[in-house]
Design a protein around this motif. Structure first.
Motif, PDB file in Angstrom:
ATOM      1  N   ILE A 100     -86.143  49.229  60.854  1.00  0.00           N
ATOM      2  CA  ILE A 100     -85.114  48.519  60.495  1.00  0.00           C
ATOM      3  C   ILE A 100     -83.844  48.312  61.208  1.00  0.00           C
ATOM      4  CG2 ILE A 100     -83.310  47.976  58.464  1.00  0.00           C
ATOM      5  CD1 ILE A 100     -85.496  49.122  56.618  1.00  0.00           C
ATOM      6  N   ASP A 101     -83.491  49.304  61.910  1.00  0.00           N
ATOM      7  CA  ASP A 101     -82.129  49.326  62.802  1.00  0.00           C
ATOM      8  C   ASP A 101     -82.808  48.614  64.316  1.00  0.00           C
ATOM      9  OD1 ASP A 101     -79.895  50.307  63.755  1.00  0.00           O
ATOM     10  OD2 ASP A 101     -81.093  51.222  65.242  1.00  0.00           O
ATOM     11  N   VAL A 102     -83.916  48.777  64.408  1.00  0.00           N
ATOM     12  CA  VAL A 102     -84.468  48.092  65.673  1.00  0.00           C
ATOM     13  C   VAL A 102     -84.515  46.635  65.428  1.00  0.00           C
ATOM     14  CG1 VAL A 102     -86.308  47.653  67.117  1.00  0.00           C
ATOM     15  CG2 VAL A 102     -85.832  50.323  66.724  1.00  0.00           C
ATOM     16  N   GLN A 103     -85.106  46.177  64.342  1.00  0.00           N
ATOM     17  CA  GLN A 103     -85.073  44.842  64.183  1.00  0.00           C
ATOM     18  C   GLN A 103     -83.620  44.257  63.918  1.00  0.00           C
ATOM     19  OE1 GLN A 103     -88.115  42.916  64.012  1.00  0.00           O
ATOM     20  NE2 GLN A 103     -86.293  41.290  64.197  1.00  0.00           N
ATOM     21  N   ALA A 104     -82.682  44.746  63.291  1.00  0.00           N
ATOM     22  CA  ALA A 104     -81.342  44.251  63.083  1.00  0.00           C
ATOM     23  C   ALA A 104     -80.719  44.228  64.442  1.00  0.00           C
ATOM     24  CB  ALA A 104     -80.678  45.311  62.125  1.00  0.00           C
ATOM     25  N   ALA A 105     -80.870  45.308  65.420  1.00  0.00           N
ATOM     26  CA  ALA A 105     -80.237  45.361  66.687  1.00  0.00           C
ATOM     27  C   ALA A 105     -80.675  44.338  67.572  1.00  0.00           C
ATOM     28  CB  ALA A 105     -80.107  46.785  67.331  1.00  0.00           C
ATOM     29  N   TYR A 106     -82.338  44.002  67.514  1.00  0.00           N
ATOM     30  CA  TYR A 106     -82.955  43.256  68.383  1.00  0.00           C
ATOM     31  C   TYR A 106     -83.593  42.194  67.757  1.00  0.00           C
ATOM     32  CZ  TYR A 106     -81.765  47.156  71.490  1.00  0.00           C
ATOM     33  OH  TYR A 106     -81.131  48.124  72.162  1.00  0.00           O
ATOM     34  N   PRO A 107     -82.789  41.127  67.385  1.00  0.00           N
ATOM     35  CA  PRO A 107     -83.504  40.132  66.368  1.00  0.00           C
ATOM     36  C   PRO A 107     -84.382  38.984  67.416  1.00  0.00           C
ATOM     37  CG  PRO A 107     -81.359  39.664  66.501  1.00  0.00           C
ATOM     38  CD  PRO A 107     -81.503  40.736  67.279  1.00  0.00           C
ATOM     39  N   GLN A 108     -84.080  38.652  68.437  1.00  0.00           N
ATOM     40  CA  GLN A 108     -84.720  38.070  69.422  1.00  0.00           C
ATOM     41  C   GLN A 108     -86.206  38.429  69.705  1.00  0.00           C
ATOM     42  OE1 GLN A 108     -81.674  39.362  70.451  1.00  0.00           O
ATOM     43  NE2 GLN A 108     -80.572  37.496  69.922  1.00  0.00           N
ATOM     44  N   ALA A 109     -87.170  37.543  69.672  1.00  0.00           N
ATOM     45  CA  ALA A 109     -88.529  37.652  69.830  1.00  0.00           C
ATOM     46  C   ALA A 109     -88.839  38.342  71.274  1.00  0.00           C
ATOM     47  CB  ALA A 109     -89.519  36.591  69.513  1.00  0.00           C
ATOM     48  N   GLU A 110     -88.226  37.957  72.381  1.00  0.00           N
ATOM     49  CA  GLU A 110     -88.354  38.554  73.589  1.00  0.00           C
ATOM     50  C   GLU A 110     -88.055  39.901  73.926  1.00  0.00           C
ATOM     51  OE1 GLU A 110     -84.715  36.311  73.605  1.00  0.00           O
ATOM     52  OE2 GLU A 110     -86.701  35.785  73.313  1.00  0.00           O
ATOM     53  N   GLN A 111     -87.073  40.364  72.962  1.00  0.00           N
ATOM     54  CA  GLN A 111     -86.630  41.786  72.917  1.00  0.00           C
ATOM     55  C   GLN A 111     -87.495  42.680  72.099  1.00  0.00           C
ATOM     56  OE1 GLN A 111     -82.592  41.411  71.755  1.00  0.00           O
ATOM     57  NE2 GLN A 111     -81.822  41.210  73.593  1.00  0.00           N
ATOM     58  N   PHE A 112     -88.010  42.219  70.971  1.00  0.00           N
ATOM     59  CA  PHE A 112     -88.702  43.131  69.791  1.00  0.00           C
ATOM     60  C   PHE A 112     -89.586  42.091  69.396  1.00  0.00           C
ATOM     61  CE2 PHE A 112     -89.624  45.303  65.992  1.00  0.00           C
ATOM     62  CZ  PHE A 112     -90.431  46.332  66.580  1.00  0.00           C
ATOM     63  N   ASN A 113     -90.881  41.972  69.649  1.00  0.00           N
ATOM     64  CA  ASN A 113     -91.834  41.059  68.939  1.00  0.00           C
ATOM     65  C   ASN A 113     -92.066  41.482  67.533  1.00  0.00           C
ATOM     66  OD1 ASN A 113     -93.835  39.265  68.345  1.00  0.00           O
ATOM     67  ND2 ASN A 113     -95.147  39.824  70.130  1.00  0.00           N
TER      68      ASN A 113
END
Length: 161
Positions: free
Chosen positions: A42-55
């Motif tokens: 959840i922390d990863v998704q909140a910190a990197y919301p763009q698809a190119e950073q975290f699919n």
């Protein structure tokens, strides 16, 4: 040759006697590991919301790890041994197959998250993006899998005390 600490007597731990609380401790540790894994992603998704950073498709690894946790822990040890389960279509053989499928799914989730970490964030990332999304994904699946092992093999009995 005698050890230097051989005669050291430590007083017993009066405030904690773990024999009758082993099931509760295993459940708490497994729950904390499961919570920590999902909290990291959840922390990863909140910190990197763009698809190119975290699919967002990478969340499938965590979902399969969670399904694996339920599959592994839905079968009791007595069912695996054949002591408590003789009915149904497959009996203890079906319970063993179900447990094996759960372990394969859990290992697959950990291996897939490790693959994503090294393929997308270590080998080809090379400074463009942070490696934290890949590390968080791997840690999520590792914590879920270790939590399922703690819950399965940390208990003494198949029923709650």
């Amino acid at each position: 040759m005698a050890g230097c600490l051989e005669n050291l007597q430590l007083p017993p731990c009066v405030w904690f006697e773990g024999d009758d609380k082993r099931n509760a401790i295993a459940s708490i540790v497994a729950g904390v590991l499961f919570f920590t894994g999902w909290w990291l992603i959840i922390d990863v998704q909140a910190a990197y919301p763009q698809a190119e950073q975290f699919n967002k498709a990478y969340h499938v690894c965590g979902v399969f790890g969670t399904i694996s946790l339920f599959m592994i822990n839905s079968v009791s040890n007595a069912q695996i041994r054949g002591d408590a389960y003789s009915g149904g279509c497959f009996g203890s053989r079906g319970a063993r197959f179900w447990l094996f499928g759960g372990f394969v799914m859990g290992f697959g989730a950990v291996i897939a998250s490790c693959w994503i970490l090294f393929d997308d964030y270590v080998a080809y990332g090379e400074g463009k993006y942070s490696a934290w999304p890949g590390v968080g994904l791997f840690l999520q699946n590792a914590f879920i899998f270790v939590g399922s092992l703690v819950f399965k093999f940390g208990r003494t009995e198949d029923h709650w005390n």
